[in-house]
Design a protein around this motif. Structure first.
Motif, PDB file in Angstrom:
ATOM      1  N   THR A  37     -14.970  12.473   4.805  1.00 58.39           N
ATOM      2  CA  THR A  37     -14.422  11.757   3.589  1.00 58.39           C
ATOM      3  C   THR A  37     -12.924  12.059   3.582  1.00 58.39           C
ATOM      4  OG1 THR A  37     -14.911  13.673   2.141  1.00 58.39           O
ATOM      5  CG2 THR A  37     -16.443  11.897   2.093  1.00 58.39           C
ATOM      6  N   TYR A  38     -12.191  11.376   3.191  1.00 62.58           N
ATOM      7  CA  TYR A  38     -10.622  11.328   2.970  1.00 62.58           C
ATOM      8  C   TYR A  38     -10.192  12.758   1.918  1.00 62.58           C
ATOM      9  CZ  TYR A  38      -5.926  10.679   1.603  1.00 62.58           C
ATOM     10  OH  TYR A  38      -4.432  10.520   1.575  1.00 62.58           O
ATOM     11  N   TRP A  83       0.659  -1.355   0.133  1.00 61.50           N
ATOM     12  CA  TRP A  83      -0.025   0.031  -0.038  1.00 61.50           C
ATOM     13  C   TRP A  83       0.783   1.085  -0.012  1.00 61.50           C
ATOM     14  CZ3 TRP A  83      -3.335   1.820   4.794  1.00 61.50           C
ATOM     15  CH2 TRP A  83      -4.289   2.854   4.241  1.00 61.50           C
ATOM     16  N   GLN A 106      -5.182   7.794   8.840  1.00 60.83           N
ATOM     17  CA  GLN A 106      -6.143   8.321   8.260  1.00 60.83           C
ATOM     18  C   GLN A 106      -7.421   7.978   8.151  1.00 60.83           C
ATOM     19  OE1 GLN A 106      -3.575   9.056   4.796  1.00 60.83           O
ATOM     20  NE2 GLN A 106      -2.306  10.525   5.737  1.00 60.83           N
ATOM     21  N   PRO A 107      -7.728   6.624   7.735  1.00 59.20           N
ATOM     22  CA  PRO A 107      -9.012   6.164   7.525  1.00 59.20           C
ATOM     23  C   PRO A 107      -9.738   6.126   9.102  1.00 59.20           C
ATOM     24  CG  PRO A 107      -7.447   4.927   6.258  1.00 59.20           C
ATOM     25  CD  PRO A 107      -6.711   5.831   7.153  1.00 59.20           C
ATOM     26  N   TYR A 108      -8.954   5.783  10.041  1.00 58.66           N
ATOM     27  CA  TYR A 108      -9.341   5.797  11.270  1.00 58.66           C
ATOM     28  C   TYR A 108      -9.962   7.101  11.693  1.00 58.66           C
ATOM     29  CZ  TYR A 108      -9.506   5.465  16.355  1.00 58.66           C
ATOM     30  OH  TYR A 108      -9.878   5.371  17.882  1.00 58.66           O
ATOM     31  N   CYS A 143     -10.894   9.491   9.598  1.00 54.43           N
ATOM     32  CA  CYS A 143     -12.155   9.846   8.765  1.00 54.43           C
ATOM     33  C   CYS A 143     -13.197   8.989   9.522  1.00 54.43           C
ATOM     34  CB  CYS A 143     -12.068   9.336   7.349  1.00 54.43           C
ATOM     35  SG  CYS A 143     -10.619  10.318   6.540  1.00 54.43           S
ATOM     36  N   LEU A 144     -13.251   7.819   9.857  1.00 55.20           N
ATOM     37  CA  LEU A 144     -14.111   7.101  10.350  1.00 55.20           C
ATOM     38  C   LEU A 144     -14.627   7.674  11.696  1.00 55.20           C
ATOM     39  CD1 LEU A 144     -13.075   3.405   9.369  1.00 55.20           C
ATOM     40  CD2 LEU A 144     -15.180   4.699   8.360  1.00 55.20           C
TER      41      LEU A 144
END
Length: 81
Positions: A62-63, A13, A52-54, A56-57
């Protein structure tokens, strides 16, 4: 204890992000310029990307790459609740 599958997925990734994301590439380059080896800079990038997704959630957002990797090189601004 290290999760080998997560480690391998993170490596791929981060590698893909370095080649496609200007912000990720800038973050990786900044770490390399400050003396990190390739693997350490890539691991730091993955750690940042996994957070980052953590975030955002957690904040129902949104990212946004401009927020995730600000051009100034400073830490990403805090998200208001």
């Amino acid at each position: 204890m290290k999760n080998d599958r997560l480690n391998h997925a993170g490596y791929l990734w981060a590698f893909a992000a370095i080649t496609r994301s200007p912000g990720a590439k800038m973050h990786y380059r900044r770490r390399r310029d400050h003396g990190d080896w390739h693997s350490a800079a890539q691991r730091n990038l993955f750690n940042r990307m996994i957070g980052q997704p953590y975030c955002c959630l957690q904040h129902n957002r949104t990212y946004d790459e401009a927020v995730a990797f600000p051009e100034s090189g400073a830490a990403a601004p805090a998200v208001a609740a």
